[in-house]
Design a protein around this motif. Structure first.
Motif, PDB file in Angstrom:
ATOM      1  N   THR A  57       0.849  -1.188   0.000  1.00  0.00           N
ATOM      2  CA  THR A  57       0.000   0.000   0.000  1.00  0.00           C
ATOM      3  C   THR A  57       0.886   1.240   0.000  1.00  0.00           C
ATOM      4  OG1 THR A  57      -1.691  -1.196   1.251  1.00  0.00           O
ATOM      5  CG2 THR A  57      -1.855   1.210   1.211  1.00  0.00           C
ATOM      6  N   GLY A  58       0.742   2.044  -1.048  1.00  0.00           N
ATOM      7  CA  GLY A  58       1.506   3.288  -1.150  1.00  0.00           C
ATOM      8  C   GLY A  58       2.994   3.057  -0.999  1.00  0.00           C
ATOM      9  N   ASN A  59       3.618   3.899  -0.151  1.00  0.00           N
ATOM     10  CA  ASN A  59       5.058   3.815   0.077  1.00  0.00           C
ATOM     11  C   ASN A  59       5.415   2.950   1.280  1.00  0.00           C
ATOM     12  OD1 ASN A  59       5.650   5.466  -2.110  1.00  0.00           O
ATOM     13  ND2 ASN A  59       5.393   7.330  -0.895  1.00  0.00           N
ATOM     14  N   THR A 126      -4.363  -4.388  -8.754  1.00  0.00           N
ATOM     15  CA  THR A 126      -4.282  -3.125  -8.029  1.00  0.00           C
ATOM     16  C   THR A 126      -5.686  -2.620  -7.769  1.00  0.00           C
ATOM     17  OG1 THR A 126      -2.190  -2.593  -9.098  1.00  0.00           O
ATOM     18  CG2 THR A 126      -3.373  -0.770  -8.076  1.00  0.00           C
ATOM     19  N   GLY A 128      -7.172   0.793  -5.977  1.00  0.00           N
ATOM     20  CA  GLY A 128      -6.840   2.069  -5.348  1.00  0.00           C
ATOM     21  C   GLY A 128      -5.336   2.213  -5.216  1.00  0.00           C
ATOM     22  N   ASN A 129      -4.870   2.371  -3.986  1.00  0.00           N
ATOM     23  CA  ASN A 129      -3.463   2.597  -3.688  1.00  0.00           C
ATOM     24  C   ASN A 129      -2.748   1.293  -3.285  1.00  0.00           C
ATOM     25  OD1 ASN A 129      -1.189   4.181  -3.303  1.00  0.00           O
ATOM     26  ND2 ASN A 129      -1.741   4.765  -1.223  1.00  0.00           N
ATOM     27  N   THR A 130      -3.434   0.173  -3.407  1.00  0.00           N
ATOM     28  CA  THR A 130      -2.899  -1.097  -2.925  1.00  0.00           C
ATOM     29  C   THR A 130      -2.696  -2.071  -4.085  1.00  0.00           C
ATOM     30  OG1 THR A 130      -4.056  -0.779  -0.824  1.00  0.00           O
ATOM     31  CG2 THR A 130      -3.264  -2.997  -1.304  1.00  0.00           C
ATOM     32  N   THR A 131      -1.531  -2.731  -4.081  1.00  0.00           N
ATOM     33  CA  THR A 131      -1.214  -3.738  -5.087  1.00  0.00           C
ATOM     34  C   THR A 131      -1.088  -5.088  -4.404  1.00  0.00           C
ATOM     35  OG1 THR A 131      -0.024  -2.120  -6.422  1.00  0.00           O
ATOM     36  CG2 THR A 131       0.454  -4.432  -6.863  1.00  0.00           C
TER      37      THR A 131
END
Length: 140
Positions: A57-59, A126, A128-131
């Motif tokens: 998720t994100g960074n 993926t 949203g912001n999560t892979t």
């Protein structure tokens, strides 16, 4: 003189079209042959040795779950059907494509390794912001 130039240009254009057309057919034939070879290697009974699930998720650093499945199998048949006990006895359709693609459960899987004794494939999604990535390690 103009007729000779026209004939020369026509002959050159015909040769070029024929050459490009044959190359495209040859590329399609090669892709089909590659997919057929991969199809033959996939056929049969495989044991799921490991399943790695990664969520990023994100960074943030990824969360990795390393599953050690017990007695889970996949079996691939020549008719494009397969069977697994991953979530009960389940039959599924599959398709092998060129470029190391396996369509499984209506999702594209990237084949990482395919030998007589190893099959490794993964899928990534993926939202949203999560892979999410799942990597399957199968052995004979």
């Amino acid at each position: 003189m103009k007729t000779n130039k026209f004939l020369a240009i026509l002959l050159l254009a015909t040769t070029l079209i024929w050459t490009v057309g044959c190359q495209k057919i040859s590329s399609i034939d090669e892709e089909n042959e590659t997919a057929q070879i991969m199809q033959q290697k996939i056929l049969g009974y495989w044991n799921l040795a490991e399943l790695i699930e990664e969520t990023k998720t994100g960074n943030e650093p990824p969360v990795i779950i390393n599953n050690d499945p017990q007695n889970v199998y996949f079996e691939f048949f020549a008719n494009g059907k397969g069977k697994t006990n991953a979530e009960g006895e389940e039959e599924f359709s599959y398709e092998v494509k060129a470029n190391n693609i396996l369509i499984l459960w209506d999702n594209e899987q990237q084949i990482i390794e395919l030998t007589d004794h190893k099959l490794t494939f993964k899928n990534t999604a993926t939202q949203g912001n999560t892979t999410y990535t799942q990597t399957y390690f199968l052995t004979r």
